[in-house]
Structure formats: structure tokens, C-alpha cells
Scaffold this motif. Sequence first.
Motif, PDB file in Angstrom:
ATOM      1  N   GLY A 107      -3.689   8.034 -15.244  1.00  0.00           N
ATOM      2  CA  GLY A 107      -3.432   9.106 -14.278  1.00  0.00           C
ATOM      3  C   GLY A 107      -2.300   8.715 -13.345  1.00  0.00           C
ATOM      4  N   LYS A 108      -1.426   9.678 -13.040  1.00  0.00           N
ATOM      5  CA  LYS A 108      -0.386   9.405 -12.031  1.00  0.00           C
ATOM      6  C   LYS A 108      -1.059   9.292 -10.673  1.00  0.00           C
ATOM      7  CE  LYS A 108       3.620  11.402 -14.261  1.00  0.00           C
ATOM      8  NZ  LYS A 108       4.278  12.671 -14.528  1.00  0.00           N
ATOM      9  N   THR A 109      -0.415   8.583  -9.789  1.00  0.00           N
ATOM     10  CA  THR A 109      -1.019   8.412  -8.454  1.00  0.00           C
ATOM     11  C   THR A 109      -0.175   9.117  -7.402  1.00  0.00           C
ATOM     12  OG1 THR A 109       0.087   6.281  -8.315  1.00  0.00           O
ATOM     13  CG2 THR A 109      -2.213   6.248  -8.998  1.00  0.00           C
ATOM     14  N   LEU A 110      -0.814   9.420  -6.272  1.00  0.00           N
ATOM     15  CA  LEU A 110      -0.143  10.153  -5.205  1.00  0.00           C
ATOM     16  C   LEU A 110       0.748   9.256  -4.355  1.00  0.00           C
ATOM     17  CD1 LEU A 110      -3.226  12.183  -3.960  1.00  0.00           C
ATOM     18  CD2 LEU A 110      -1.119  13.189  -4.893  1.00  0.00           C
ATOM     19  N   GLY A 111       0.314   7.986  -4.216  1.00  0.00           N
ATOM     20  CA  GLY A 111       1.059   7.077  -3.343  1.00  0.00           C
ATOM     21  C   GLY A 111       0.893   7.417  -1.871  1.00  0.00           C
ATOM     22  N   ILE A 112      -0.299   7.872  -1.487  1.00  0.00           N
ATOM     23  CA  ILE A 112      -0.542   8.185  -0.066  1.00  0.00           C
ATOM     24  C   ILE A 112      -1.638   7.259   0.463  1.00  0.00           C
ATOM     25  CG2 ILE A 112       0.181  10.606  -0.274  1.00  0.00           C
ATOM     26  CD1 ILE A 112      -2.810  11.393  -0.243  1.00  0.00           C
ATOM     27  N   PRO A 113      -1.694   7.053   1.799  1.00  0.00           N
ATOM     28  CA  PRO A 113      -2.736   6.183   2.339  1.00  0.00           C
ATOM     29  C   PRO A 113      -4.132   6.673   1.962  1.00  0.00           C
ATOM     30  CG  PRO A 113      -1.145   6.805   4.052  1.00  0.00           C
ATOM     31  CD  PRO A 113      -0.799   7.604   2.831  1.00  0.00           C
ATOM     32  N   SER A 120     -12.299   8.303  -4.119  1.00  0.00           N
ATOM     33  CA  SER A 120     -11.011   8.875  -4.516  1.00  0.00           C
ATOM     34  C   SER A 120     -10.754   8.418  -5.945  1.00  0.00           C
ATOM     35  CB  SER A 120      -9.911   8.370  -3.585  1.00  0.00           C
ATOM     36  OG  SER A 120      -8.640   8.555  -4.182  1.00  0.00           O
ATOM     37  N   ILE A 121     -10.759   9.356  -6.877  1.00  0.00           N
ATOM     38  CA  ILE A 121     -10.669   8.992  -8.296  1.00  0.00           C
ATOM     39  C   ILE A 121      -9.619   9.844  -8.991  1.00  0.00           C
ATOM     40  CG2 ILE A 121     -13.072   8.208  -8.431  1.00  0.00           C
ATOM     41  CD1 ILE A 121     -13.795  10.871  -9.783  1.00  0.00           C
ATOM     42  N   SER A 122      -9.266   9.417 -10.192  1.00  0.00           N
ATOM     43  CA  SER A 122      -8.283  10.172 -10.973  1.00  0.00           C
ATOM     44  C   SER A 122      -8.999  10.964 -12.065  1.00  0.00           C
ATOM     45  CB  SER A 122      -7.311   9.187 -11.618  1.00  0.00           C
ATOM     46  OG  SER A 122      -6.544   9.850 -12.599  1.00  0.00           O
ATOM     47  N   ALA A 123      -8.450  12.127 -12.368  1.00  0.00           N
ATOM     48  CA  ALA A 123      -8.976  12.906 -13.500  1.00  0.00           C
ATOM     49  C   ALA A 123      -8.908  12.082 -14.788  1.00  0.00           C
ATOM     50  CB  ALA A 123      -8.171  14.192 -13.667  1.00  0.00           C
ATOM     51  N   ILE A 151      -6.930  17.669  -6.524  1.00  0.00           N
ATOM     52  CA  ILE A 151      -5.504  17.783  -6.186  1.00  0.00           C
ATOM     53  C   ILE A 151      -4.719  18.046  -7.455  1.00  0.00           C
ATOM     54  CG2 ILE A 151      -3.506  16.570  -5.228  1.00  0.00           C
ATOM     55  CD1 ILE A 151      -5.524  15.050  -3.480  1.00  0.00           C
ATOM     56  N   GLY A 152      -3.927  19.131  -7.430  1.00  0.00           N
ATOM     57  CA  GLY A 152      -3.129  19.493  -8.598  1.00  0.00           C
ATOM     58  C   GLY A 152      -3.408  20.942  -8.960  1.00  0.00           C
ATOM     59  N   ALA A 153      -2.399  21.596  -9.554  1.00  0.00           N
ATOM     60  CA  ALA A 153      -2.558  23.013  -9.903  1.00  0.00           C
ATOM     61  C   ALA A 153      -2.283  23.217 -11.382  1.00  0.00           C
ATOM     62  CB  ALA A 153      -1.630  23.858  -9.049  1.00  0.00           C
ATOM     63  N   GLY A 154      -2.790  22.286 -12.200  1.00  0.00           N
ATOM     64  CA  GLY A 154      -2.634  22.412 -13.647  1.00  0.00           C
ATOM     65  C   GLY A 154      -3.985  22.663 -14.299  1.00  0.00           C
ATOM     66  N   ASN A 155      -3.978  22.756 -15.622  1.00  0.00           N
ATOM     67  CA  ASN A 155      -5.230  23.060 -16.327  1.00  0.00           C
ATOM     68  C   ASN A 155      -6.246  21.936 -16.247  1.00  0.00           C
ATOM     69  OD1 ASN A 155      -4.546  25.645 -17.067  1.00  0.00           O
ATOM     70  ND2 ASN A 155      -3.541  24.999 -18.963  1.00  0.00           N
ATOM     71  N   THR A 303      -7.724  13.369  -8.202  1.00  0.00           N
ATOM     72  CA  THR A 303      -6.316  13.722  -8.426  1.00  0.00           C
ATOM     73  C   THR A 303      -6.125  14.098  -9.885  1.00  0.00           C
ATOM     74  OG1 THR A 303      -5.930  11.351  -8.591  1.00  0.00           O
ATOM     75  CG2 THR A 303      -5.128  12.414  -6.619  1.00  0.00           C
ATOM     76  N   ALA A 304      -5.529  15.264 -10.096  1.00  0.00           N
ATOM     77  CA  ALA A 304      -5.239  15.757 -11.462  1.00  0.00           C
ATOM     78  C   ALA A 304      -3.776  16.174 -11.451  1.00  0.00           C
ATOM     79  CB  ALA A 304      -6.162  16.913 -11.808  1.00  0.00           C
ATOM     80  N   ILE A 305      -2.902  15.179 -11.326  1.00  0.00           N
ATOM     81  CA  ILE A 305      -1.470  15.464 -11.093  1.00  0.00           C
ATOM     82  C   ILE A 305      -0.601  14.972 -12.245  1.00  0.00           C
ATOM     83  CG2 ILE A 305      -1.732  15.512  -8.576  1.00  0.00           C
ATOM     84  CD1 ILE A 305      -0.544  12.630  -8.559  1.00  0.00           C
ATOM     85  N   GLY A 306      -1.185  14.848 -13.406  1.00  0.00           N
ATOM     86  CA  GLY A 306      -0.407  14.422 -14.573  1.00  0.00           C
ATOM     87  C   GLY A 306      -0.757  13.008 -15.013  1.00  0.00           C
ATOM     88  N   TYR A 307      -0.215  12.652 -16.151  1.00  0.00           N
ATOM     89  CA  TYR A 307      -0.559  11.370 -16.797  1.00  0.00           C
ATOM     90  C   TYR A 307       0.694  10.585 -17.150  1.00  0.00           C
ATOM     91  CZ  TYR A 307      -5.169  13.451 -17.577  1.00  0.00           C
ATOM     92  OH  TYR A 307      -6.398  14.032 -17.407  1.00  0.00           O
TER      93      TYR A 307
END
Length: 422
Positions: A107-113, A120-123, A151-155, A303-307
Motif C-alpha cells: 500500500g502507498k503511504t500518506l507520509g503524514i504524522p 492506522s492501517i493500509s487497505a 482515505i481515498g476515492a477509488g474502488n 488508507t486506500a490510496i493506491g499500491y
Amino acid sequence: MPTYSVAIVGAGPAGYFAAQALQNLQTPELQFSIDMIERLPMPWGLVRSGVAPDHPRIKTVSKVFEKIATSEGFRLFANVELGSDVSIEELEEKYDAVVIATGSALGKTLGIPGEDLAGSISAANFVPWYNGHPDFANFHVSLDCETAIVIGAGNVAMDVGRMLALEPNELDVTDTADHAILGFKKSNVRKVYISARRGAENAAFTSPELRELPKLEHTNVIMSKSDINAAIERAGESPEKEVKSNLDAMLLITEQENKGHERTIEFLFQHTPVAINGIDRVESITFAVPDGEVTIPCGLVVTAIGYQAASIEGIPYEKGKVVNVEGHVRNNLYVVGWAKRGPSGVIGTNKSDASDVMDKLVSELKSPKNSGDVTELLIGKKYIDQAGWTKLNTHEVAEGEKAGKPRRKVVSHAQAREISGI
Ligand code: NAP
């Protein structure tokens, strides 16, 4: 009759469609022996561990995979890992061509504090957890909170949001892993926000997924009418077809009455996450919004912001993908699917993609090498062949039948190996 040997690494959609493309290119003068190598003790990749369990129709493509796998000249070598059991160089040496189809597992990460806080986990971990991927059976998901934020606006965000907000009894008739059904039944989550950093006109959801939301029987779905009207205005008079279709579907959602269910999915647009807050675990998340900041209390952030692709030794990677030119990596090495083009498109996208790369591969073939195959590299290593996988597949389907499900997944490596007969 020249027979060329091709090793395909990765038994997901891209790998199977590459095999199918080769099978379709066969003529009496051009034959292929195809060896498919898979790290897990079972094949099907994202069709098994990615597609949402409440979307069983998408999984019927596995019938196509089994047809490919039972065609002459195809062999499965599951429970074999590229990088530890065999190296890419060994495969390149033995085979006339090697095709990487290992997808994008990270999973891509947000890079935020606060992104590393518990809760806090990744899809990329949550999805395989509920889908019974054996690497994730013991993954911990904090479902003891009332509010979850996706977090994320994808499928993928949409799948995750639905899974968190469905009435869990609805999952009894699906192939959701037993441990996940139990987890969802105990879950305190009742409110799920799906947050997009841009406006609704830029959302990556596809309209069939949006159109199915109003049909949820036990979950309220909330979208703000003013958000969608503003998005329609921003999209202008002639938006792209997909954008228009999405906005039309969203407008229908805004027009729904609140059905008063216990569970709710609410969409937040123009919400850019800036910090996840908490001491020992997630307590809230702060978003930048057009007129300032908002902080929403929550106990779970997904977070679901891509892979991006996980790297394998000996293969060149850049920006989360295998370095390639139209699928060609070097000499007799090729790449297909998400490992080639990044994590985009639906399962069917891999069919045309793999077919283009296999056309290229075939046009670049030299004389057959006849220099052996993977079995010579696996002396003393137990692998699962198609017959072994058929045993596991039959077992899972039979267990599922008893419980009124399409299958009941085996979620442990050891048990999967045992049932497969190794
Ligand atoms: P995706 O469609 O690329 O969506 C990723 C989302 O994450 C986008 O909304 C993107 O927003 C957002 N994002 C990226 N970086 C961000 C950041 N730093 N902060 C906040 N948001 C961020 O990816 P996906 O949902 O993982 O899906 C992957 C592919 O699989 C897609 O092609 C998808 O359609 C497909 N898929 C299909 C199905 C289905 O057919 N049912 C199901 C699951 C997946 P921006 O646009 O602003 O960058």
C-alpha cells in the motif's frame, strides 16, 4: 514442431491472461509449454484475495483461469517463491521467455504524522485480511471504535467502506474469511467516512460501484447534495463520459432518504488528510478543507490510496513498477499487469494488456533453448501442482456448501499445503 518454454511468475489475473494469450497464439508450428510459478499455496491472486466478497460475480473469472490451467502444456508450481526458492536469473537461463506477473502488493503511504499509530492501517493489509490471504490471517484490525475513516476515492476505498459498514450477517453467504466475519460481528463500527482529497468530479470510483450503494439493505449512504452540485458546476457543460456517469450516480445517492439504519457510510469531498492524532492509538484525524481544518474523532483509519510493487531481487524497479518498455524488461524477460503499468484498471484490463505483451514476446522469440525447466531447480522443494490445488479448491467449495457459501477459505499456509497433499 518447435515448442517454446515460458515461465510466468504470479498466478493472478495478469499471469493467467498472459498464459491465455500464449495459448491463443499457438499454431501447429508454434507451441508453448507454460510453467506458472506462485508464491502462495493457492493461485488466483487478487481474484481470491482482492475482489470484495460481496461481489461474487467478478470472481466467476476464476472459471476462465481453471480452463487455461487445465489446457495442454500448462503446469502450476504453487508454494514456490521467486527470490528464495528460485532466482530470476535461473529462470531466464532455463526458459525461452519469463513473464513477471507479481502485481502490486504494497500500500502507498500518506507520509503524514501519526500514520504509524495503532489503528492506522493500509487497505493493502485490511483487504487480504478479510479475504483470507494466509499471510494476513493474524493481522490486527481495530474494530472496537464507533467511527472509521477510509482515505481515498477509488474502488478499493469503496470496497473497504462497504465491508466496514455492511450488516455482518450479510457476509455469512459470502467467502469472507471466518476470522473476519467474526471480527465484523463483534465490531463497534457504525459510522464510516470515505474521504476524497479532491472534489466529487475527480473521484476515481467507477459508476457501477456508486450505483450499487443505494441498494444496500442495512446501511445508510450519505453524500451532500451541495458537494455534488458544486462538483457538477466545476465539471462544466461537457464533462467526460465517466465523470458525468459518476456525478449522475452521486446525485441519485444525494436524493435518497436517510433510511435510519444503525450503520452509515458518509462521503467527504475536498478533505486532505494532514495528521492522524492519538497517543498510543488513533483518536482522531485532521483534514485540510477549503475553508480551514476539521478534526474528526475516530479509532480506525484505513488508507486506500493506491499500491506499489514489492521488489524481488534481480528485477529492476522504479516508482513502484518493474522498469520496462511496453512490457519488455531485458533479453527474454517481460512483465504484465500491475507490476508493469501500476495499479490501474479492472481485472479485464489485464487481458488486453497481457495480450499486447505476449504478441511482443512471441515476435522476439529466437530458437527454442531446450535447456530444462523449474523442476530441476526445485529438487527437495515441495510444490503444489494443478492436481494439488484442485484438492484444496474442492475442499474449500465442499466446506462452503455445508455453510451456504461459495467456498470456505483455508487461511493457513500449513493447512493449505496439507490439504493439497504436500
Ligand atoms: P485508485 O483508483 O487509483 O484510487 C486511489 C485514490 O486514492 C484516488 O482517489 C486518489 O486521489 C487517492 N489518493 C492517492 N494519494 C492520496 C493521498 N496522498 N491522500 C489522499 N488521497 C490520495 O486506486 P484503488 O482504489 O487502489 O484501485 C486500484 C485499481 O483497482 C483501480 O483501477 C480500481 O478501479 C480497481 N478496482 C476495481 C474494483 C471493481 O471493479 N469493483 C474494485 C477494486 C479496485 P487523487 O485522484 O486525488 O490522486
